[in-house]
Design a protein around this motif. Structure first.
Motif, PDB file in Angstrom:
ATOM      1  N   PRO A 241      -9.011   3.814  -2.932  1.00 40.25           N
ATOM      2  CA  PRO A 241      -9.214   2.395  -3.280  1.00 40.25           C
ATOM      3  C   PRO A 241      -7.905   1.616  -3.173  1.00 40.25           C
ATOM      4  O   PRO A 241      -6.915   1.943  -3.848  1.00 40.25           O
ATOM      5  CB  PRO A 241      -9.712   2.451  -4.731  1.00 40.25           C
ATOM      6  N   ALA A 242      -7.883   0.597  -2.346  1.00 37.79           N
ATOM      7  CA  ALA A 242      -6.662  -0.172  -2.119  1.00 37.79           C
ATOM      8  C   ALA A 242      -6.182  -0.852  -3.399  1.00 37.79           C
ATOM      9  O   ALA A 242      -4.973  -0.875  -3.695  1.00 37.79           O
ATOM     10  CB  ALA A 242      -6.905  -1.205  -1.029  1.00 37.79           C
ATOM     11  N   ALA A 243      -7.110  -1.414  -4.167  1.00 33.88           N
ATOM     12  CA  ALA A 243      -6.721  -2.111  -5.394  1.00 33.88           C
ATOM     13  C   ALA A 243      -6.087  -1.153  -6.393  1.00 33.88           C
ATOM     14  O   ALA A 243      -5.123  -1.501  -7.082  1.00 33.88           O
ATOM     15  CB  ALA A 243      -7.941  -2.789  -6.007  1.00 33.88           C
ATOM     16  N   VAL A 244      -6.635   0.055  -6.475  1.00 38.02           N
ATOM     17  CA  VAL A 244      -6.072   1.051  -7.385  1.00 38.02           C
ATOM     18  C   VAL A 244      -4.663   1.427  -6.940  1.00 38.02           C
ATOM     19  O   VAL A 244      -3.741   1.534  -7.753  1.00 38.02           O
ATOM     20  CB  VAL A 244      -6.979   2.304  -7.433  1.00 38.02           C
ATOM     21  N   PHE A 245      -4.479   1.607  -5.638  1.00 37.36           N
ATOM     22  CA  PHE A 245      -3.155   1.952  -5.121  1.00 37.36           C
ATOM     23  C   PHE A 245      -2.130   0.874  -5.469  1.00 37.36           C
ATOM     24  O   PHE A 245      -1.034   1.171  -5.963  1.00 37.36           O
ATOM     25  CB  PHE A 245      -3.230   2.129  -3.602  1.00 37.36           C
ATOM     26  N   VAL A 246      -2.480  -0.379  -5.213  1.00 35.88           N
ATOM     27  CA  VAL A 246      -1.544  -1.478  -5.475  1.00 35.88           C
ATOM     28  C   VAL A 246      -1.196  -1.552  -6.952  1.00 35.88           C
ATOM     29  O   VAL A 246      -0.031  -1.731  -7.335  1.00 35.88           O
ATOM     30  CB  VAL A 246      -2.145  -2.803  -4.980  1.00 35.88           C
ATOM     31  N   ASP A 247      -2.190  -1.406  -7.809  1.00 34.09           N
ATOM     32  CA  ASP A 247      -1.939  -1.463  -9.251  1.00 34.09           C
ATOM     33  C   ASP A 247      -1.050  -0.311  -9.705  1.00 34.09           C
ATOM     34  O   ASP A 247      -0.144  -0.496 -10.523  1.00 34.09           O
ATOM     35  CB  ASP A 247      -3.268  -1.437 -10.001  1.00 34.09           C
ATOM     36  N   GLN A 248      -1.299   0.893  -9.168  1.00 32.61           N
ATOM     37  CA  GLN A 248      -0.485   2.049  -9.534  1.00 32.61           C
ATOM     38  C   GLN A 248       0.967   1.864  -9.098  1.00 32.61           C
ATOM     39  O   GLN A 248       1.898   2.156  -9.860  1.00 32.61           O
ATOM     40  CB  GLN A 248      -1.072   3.318  -8.903  1.00 32.61           C
TER      41      GLN A 248
ATOM     42  N   ILE B 181      -7.092  -2.311   6.596  1.00 35.77           N
ATOM     43  CA  ILE B 181      -8.403  -1.725   6.333  1.00 35.77           C
ATOM     44  C   ILE B 181      -9.271  -2.645   5.488  1.00 35.77           C
ATOM     45  O   ILE B 181     -10.495  -2.680   5.635  1.00 35.77           O
ATOM     46  CB  ILE B 181      -8.238  -0.348   5.639  1.00 35.77           C
ATOM     47  N   SER B 182      -8.637  -3.426   4.608  1.00 33.36           N
ATOM     48  CA  SER B 182      -9.374  -4.245   3.632  1.00 33.36           C
ATOM     49  C   SER B 182      -9.706  -5.643   4.139  1.00 33.36           C
ATOM     50  O   SER B 182     -10.083  -6.512   3.342  1.00 33.36           O
ATOM     51  CB  SER B 182      -8.567  -4.353   2.332  1.00 33.36           C
ATOM     52  N   GLN B 183      -9.527  -5.905   5.420  1.00 37.85           N
ATOM     53  CA  GLN B 183      -9.844  -7.231   5.962  1.00 37.85           C
ATOM     54  C   GLN B 183     -11.352  -7.525   5.881  1.00 37.85           C
ATOM     55  O   GLN B 183     -12.165  -6.627   6.144  1.00 37.85           O
ATOM     56  CB  GLN B 183      -9.379  -7.316   7.416  1.00 37.85           C
ATOM     57  N   PRO B 184     -11.764  -8.758   5.502  1.00 38.73           N
ATOM     58  CA  PRO B 184     -10.890  -9.843   5.051  1.00 38.73           C
ATOM     59  C   PRO B 184     -10.285  -9.535   3.684  1.00 38.73           C
ATOM     60  O   PRO B 184     -10.979  -9.030   2.796  1.00 38.73           O
ATOM     61  CB  PRO B 184     -11.811 -11.048   4.995  1.00 38.73           C
ATOM     62  N   LEU B 185      -9.020  -9.834   3.519  1.00 40.69           N
ATOM     63  CA  LEU B 185      -8.261  -9.423   2.343  1.00 40.69           C
ATOM     64  C   LEU B 185      -8.589 -10.308   1.153  1.00 40.69           C
ATOM     65  O   LEU B 185      -8.368 -11.528   1.203  1.00 40.69           O
ATOM     66  CB  LEU B 185      -6.771  -9.499   2.666  1.00 40.69           C
ATOM     67  N   PRO B 186      -9.125  -9.718   0.058  1.00 39.39           N
ATOM     68  CA  PRO B 186      -9.383 -10.518  -1.145  1.00 39.39           C
ATOM     69  C   PRO B 186      -8.089 -11.126  -1.678  1.00 39.39           C
ATOM     70  O   PRO B 186      -7.014 -10.512  -1.593  1.00 39.39           O
ATOM     71  CB  PRO B 186      -9.966  -9.508  -2.130  1.00 39.39           C
ATOM     72  N   THR B 187      -8.174 -12.315  -2.237  1.00 34.33           N
ATOM     73  CA  THR B 187      -6.978 -13.040  -2.678  1.00 34.33           C
ATOM     74  C   THR B 187      -6.183 -12.256  -3.718  1.00 34.33           C
ATOM     75  O   THR B 187      -4.958 -12.120  -3.618  1.00 34.33           O
ATOM     76  CB  THR B 187      -7.369 -14.404  -3.251  1.00 34.33           C
ATOM     77  N   LEU B 188      -6.872 -11.745  -4.746  1.00 39.39           N
ATOM     78  CA  LEU B 188      -6.161 -11.028  -5.801  1.00 39.39           C
ATOM     79  C   LEU B 188      -5.463  -9.786  -5.253  1.00 39.39           C
ATOM     80  O   LEU B 188      -4.338  -9.472  -5.649  1.00 39.39           O
ATOM     81  CB  LEU B 188      -7.129 -10.644  -6.921  1.00 39.39           C
ATOM     82  N   LEU B 189      -6.124  -9.079  -4.352  1.00 42.55           N
ATOM     83  CA  LEU B 189      -5.509  -7.891  -3.763  1.00 42.55           C
ATOM     84  C   LEU B 189      -4.303  -8.277  -2.924  1.00 42.55           C
ATOM     85  O   LEU B 189      -3.242  -7.622  -2.988  1.00 42.55           O
ATOM     86  CB  LEU B 189      -6.533  -7.139  -2.909  1.00 42.55           C
ATOM     87  N   ALA B 190      -4.437  -9.345  -2.151  1.00 40.70           N
ATOM     88  CA  ALA B 190      -3.323  -9.803  -1.323  1.00 40.70           C
ATOM     89  C   ALA B 190      -2.133 -10.205  -2.184  1.00 40.70           C
ATOM     90  O   ALA B 190      -0.972  -9.903  -1.856  1.00 40.70           O
ATOM     91  CB  ALA B 190      -3.772 -10.973  -0.450  1.00 40.70           C
ATOM     92  N   GLN B 191      -2.397 -10.900  -3.275  1.00 39.54           N
ATOM     93  CA  GLN B 191      -1.315 -11.307  -4.173  1.00 39.54           C
ATOM     94  C   GLN B 191      -0.614 -10.089  -4.771  1.00 39.54           C
ATOM     95  O   GLN B 191       0.612 -10.043  -4.884  1.00 39.54           O
ATOM     96  CB  GLN B 191      -1.874 -12.206  -5.279  1.00 39.54           C
ATOM     97  N   GLY B 192      -1.402  -9.099  -5.156  1.00 45.20           N
ATOM     98  CA  GLY B 192      -0.792  -7.876  -5.685  1.00 45.20           C
ATOM     99  C   GLY B 192       0.064  -7.179  -4.648  1.00 45.20           C
ATOM    100  O   GLY B 192       1.152  -6.665  -4.959  1.00 45.20           O
ATOM    101  N   MET B 193      -0.403  -7.147  -3.407  1.00 40.88           N
ATOM    102  CA  MET B 193       0.383  -6.528  -2.335  1.00 40.88           C
ATOM    103  C   MET B 193       1.691  -7.271  -2.113  1.00 40.88           C
ATOM    104  O   MET B 193       2.744  -6.655  -1.900  1.00 40.88           O
ATOM    105  CB  MET B 193      -0.436  -6.506  -1.043  1.00 40.88           C
ATOM    106  N   LEU B 194       1.635  -8.602  -2.156  1.00 40.66           N
ATOM    107  CA  LEU B 194       2.855  -9.386  -1.962  1.00 40.66           C
ATOM    108  C   LEU B 194       3.862  -9.129  -3.077  1.00 40.66           C
ATOM    109  O   LEU B 194       5.082  -9.097  -2.839  1.00 40.66           O
ATOM    110  CB  LEU B 194       2.508 -10.873  -1.886  1.00 40.66           C
TER     111      LEU B 194
END
Length: 716
Positions: free
Chosen positions: A614-621, A655-668
């Motif tokens: 899960p991309a969101a889990v990875f970014v949060d971790q 992989i996550s395209q279109p990129l959800p806003t919250l996920l993109a912000q976390g990645m940034l």
């Protein structure tokens, strides 16, 4: 040299065992495939002897024909050994014929395409050369039969390399009535013949389907004769030595085939137990394992084999050690144990008990043999010491590894006895590692620091298999809690093999993921997170010096590098069910993810499971880890960690395209922290097309700031 490379080409791959060695092992394997490595030096001799260059031709002829006068001694002692000199000179005389132009002649190629240069040596008709050729022919014949037998036994079906009638005809031509009465050992015609004939008979009995009665009688006779093959005891013999082939190893397979076919059961089962008491531990281990493999069809035999294996695992200090190994030193004890096991098969009332485990320590005077060189003033005062009857922790794990745990524990009569014996072994281990009679903690730590290292690993593998079958509450109370009670280093040494078995047997190889295995691994994880090594790592540049913690981390992160196409998940490259292990990986990365050891393993997991993690889990971790320390975490400097994180952010974003806003912000935000650490890839990624449409005030300010930094750093 070419012959050596071709014959022993895999020998230079010995020693590559770690995940980090894979690249080097592949390079060596590729080098072994080079054409030059497939050639023999002697093949090049005609090119020099018959060269158009006169100087080169003359020098080559002179050097090769001078072989008999320039013998290749390997030591000064060889120069005084007449037999060695004679052998070297005769060999040199034979090879020197390659340097004589008169031995070469040209013949027309069969297809008329040109001339073939042939070399015919006058020595080819000499009696010793003819004898050598005949010996090589016999060896090739025996190796052909051996290869067929090995392939058949390994696959469980007769190999197609030879037809069964052909294999039988050739084996019978090699067999003779006294073949298995001679002591076996060394590399000679008789030893090779014994291996070949025993191997063929074993393959026939174990792998063939319906066979003629005459063939069955021959194979049965050979197998039972092979069981009796005596050993050749010399200065190089050792009970624990490993053999590529041995008549008695093949005999175990043959006897197993007889038992499965229901042929001459009494003799076959007796022969199997006698092989269980063989002087070679390798044969003994295989025979006991064969008996245990029959649990479902012949529980009585399996239980007798287990009892025999345990009896062989009890040694005695009253018996002097033999230069031939422990087994040979106590042949009388072994013989009695075998006879007792055979009698059990005939008993009306089946035995359902197992031998008691010897005590870990005894309080008694020193035995006499310890004071052989004393001055006669030996004290009779009792002390805590090793018992006279001791547990052979070097052999017992080989027996435990063969037990079919699930079937054995399901046996209402014998299962409780096996479980009680297992707990006795655990109590014995606890007492050996932490003697109750030692009162000082420091004294206990010094005592147990190097005690039973191999036993800990082997026994905890067995406990792991046991835990996957037992009730969870019992596992926690009888297995996990005693292990977790040790101080950190000892606990880690026991948790490492235990966790490995739970991860492979309960998750990667299980048809359905075992919830119990997940819970046991979580308990192991909670214990290792209490290890003082994590806190000490922050004062040691992020390094972990405990031997077993790195392997535990890799197991919990499923980043061991294990590749097994036959597994059900993960090790076979299928990471679709990666979600089931998140309860294991998440607490570890969130607690000690700033330690480079943990982060390396975590990144390996995410790279392997990139399509399913899960991309969101990875970014949060990652965000949690980056907030653990100010700036660059200790131990990360000079490593690939920041760039690997950036690469994973990039991959998850695509992989996550279109990129959800919250996920993109976390990645940034993650990339921004990486930029602060000096990672240029992260800076470039922030301004890439992937994040151009992100709309968030904080994110935009970060982007503007980073763009300004990039513009300032760009040379005019």
């Amino acid at each position: 040299m070419g012959y050596r490379e071709r014959s022993f080409g895999n020998s230079n791959l010995i020693g590559f065992s770690d995940e980090s060695d894979i690249r080097h092992a592949n390079s060596v394997a590729a080098a072994n495939e080079r054409p030059a490595r497939q050639m023999e030096i002697r093949w090049l001799a005609p090119l020099f002897v018959l060269s158009a260059d006169e100087q080169l031709r003359t020098r080559a002829q002179a050097a090769i024909t001078a072989f008999p006068s320039d013998l290749p001694f390997e030591s000064e002692e060889e120069k005084a050994d007449e037999a060695r000199i004679a052998w070297l000179r005769r060999t040199a005389e034979i090879w020197s014929e390659l340097g004589k132009p008169g031995n070469y002649h040209a013949v027309q190629a069969e297809d008329g395409s040109g001339l073939l240069i042939k070399m015919e040596s006058p020595a080819a008709s000499d009696p010793d050369v003819i004898a050598g050729a005949q010996r090589m022919a016999r060896m090739n014949e025996q190796l052909t039969l051996l290869s067929w037998a090995r392939m058949s036994l390994e696959s469980g079906a007769l190999s197609a390399e030879l037809l069964l009638p052909d294999a039988l005809l050739r084996a019978k031509a090699t067999d003779r009535r006294d073949l298995f009465t001679e002591p076996h050992g060394g590399i000679d015609d008789a030893s090779m013949a014994r291996n070949a004939v025993a191997g063929i008979s074993a393959a026939v009995l174990l792998c063939a389907g319906e066979i003629d009665l005459a063939v069955l009688d021959w194979a049965t006779d050979v197998t039972l004769r092979a069981c009796k093959t005596p050993e050749k005891y010399d200065a190089t013999w050792f009970a624990g030595s490993k053999h590529l082939d041995h008549p008695c190893l093949f005999a175990v397979d043959g006897v197993l085939g007889l038992i499965r076919r229901g042929i001459d059961q009494e003799r076959a089962t007796g022969a199997l137990l006698e092989l269980g008491g063989h002087a070679l531990e390798e044969v003994s281990e295989k025979a006991i394992g064969a008996g245990l493999s029959l649990w479902e069809t012949d529980t009585k035999l399996a239980w007798a084999a287990l009892n025999l294996g345990i009896q062989l695992s009890i040694g005695s200090s009253r018996i002097s050690t033999s230069p031939y190994g422990d087994n040979q030193a106590r042949r009388d004890r072994v013989g009695a144990a075998v006879q007792h096991a055979v009698k059990e098969l005939c008993a009306v009332e089946p035995r359902t008990s197992l031998p008691d485990v010897p005590p870990a320590w005894i309080f008694a005077p020193r035995p006499l043999q310890e004071d052989t060189f004393s001055d006669g003033s030996r004290s009779s005062e009792p002390i805590w010491r090793d018992p006279d009857e001791f547990l052979r922790w070097d052999f017992l794990p080989k027996v435990l590894a063969k037990i079919p745990i699930q079937q054995a524990l399901a046996d209402a009569e014998r299962g409780p006895a096996l479980l009680a014996f297992s707990y006795q072994l655990l109590d014995w281990t606890n007492e050996r590692l932490s003697p109750s009679w030692m009162t000082e903690d420091a004294e206990r730590r010094d005592h147990r620091s190097t005690e039973l290292l191999e036993w800990r690993r082997q026994f905890c593998w067995f406990l792991g298999r046991l835990a996957l079958v037992l009730d969870p509450e019992e596992v926690r109370r009888r297995i996990l809690d005693p292990i977790f009670a040790y101080e950190d280093e000892i606990a880690a040494s026991l948790i490492s093999p235990l966790a490995s078995v739970l991860a492979t047997g309960g998750i990667m190889d299980a048809l359905t993921v075992s919830i119990n295995a997940i819970q046991y691994l979580q308990a192991c994880e909670q214990r290792i997170l209490m290890d003082r090594a994590w806190e000490m790592a922050h004062h040691r540049d992020g390094r972990i010096f405990e031997h077993d913690l790195p392997s535990i981390v890799r197991v919990l992160m499923f980043a061991t590098g294990l590749q097994a196409s036959g597994s059900v998940r993960f090790a076979n490259g299928d990471w679709r069910e990666v979600g089931v292990i998140l309860p294991l990986t998440d607490p570890l990365i969130r607690s000690v993810g700033d330690i480079s050891l943990v982060m390396f393993s975590f990144l390996t997991l995410c790279e392997n499971a990139i399509e399913h993690y899960p991309a969101a889990v990875f970014v949060d971790q990652i965000a949690v880890v980056l907030n653990m320390q100010e700036g660059m975490p200790i131990g990360w400097r000079g490593t690939s960690i920041p760039s690997r994180i950036a690469a994973l952010v990039h991959a998850f974003a695509e992989i996550s395209q279109p990129l959800p806003t919250l996920l993109a912000q976390g990645m940034l935000r993650v990339l921004d922290r990486l930029v602060d650490m000096g990672d240029r890839r992260s800076a470039a990624l922030q301004t890439s097309e992937i994040f151009k449409d992100v709309r968030h005030e904080e994110s935009r300010s970060l982007l503007k700031q980073n763009r300004g930094i990039n513009q300032k750093s760009t040379p005019n």
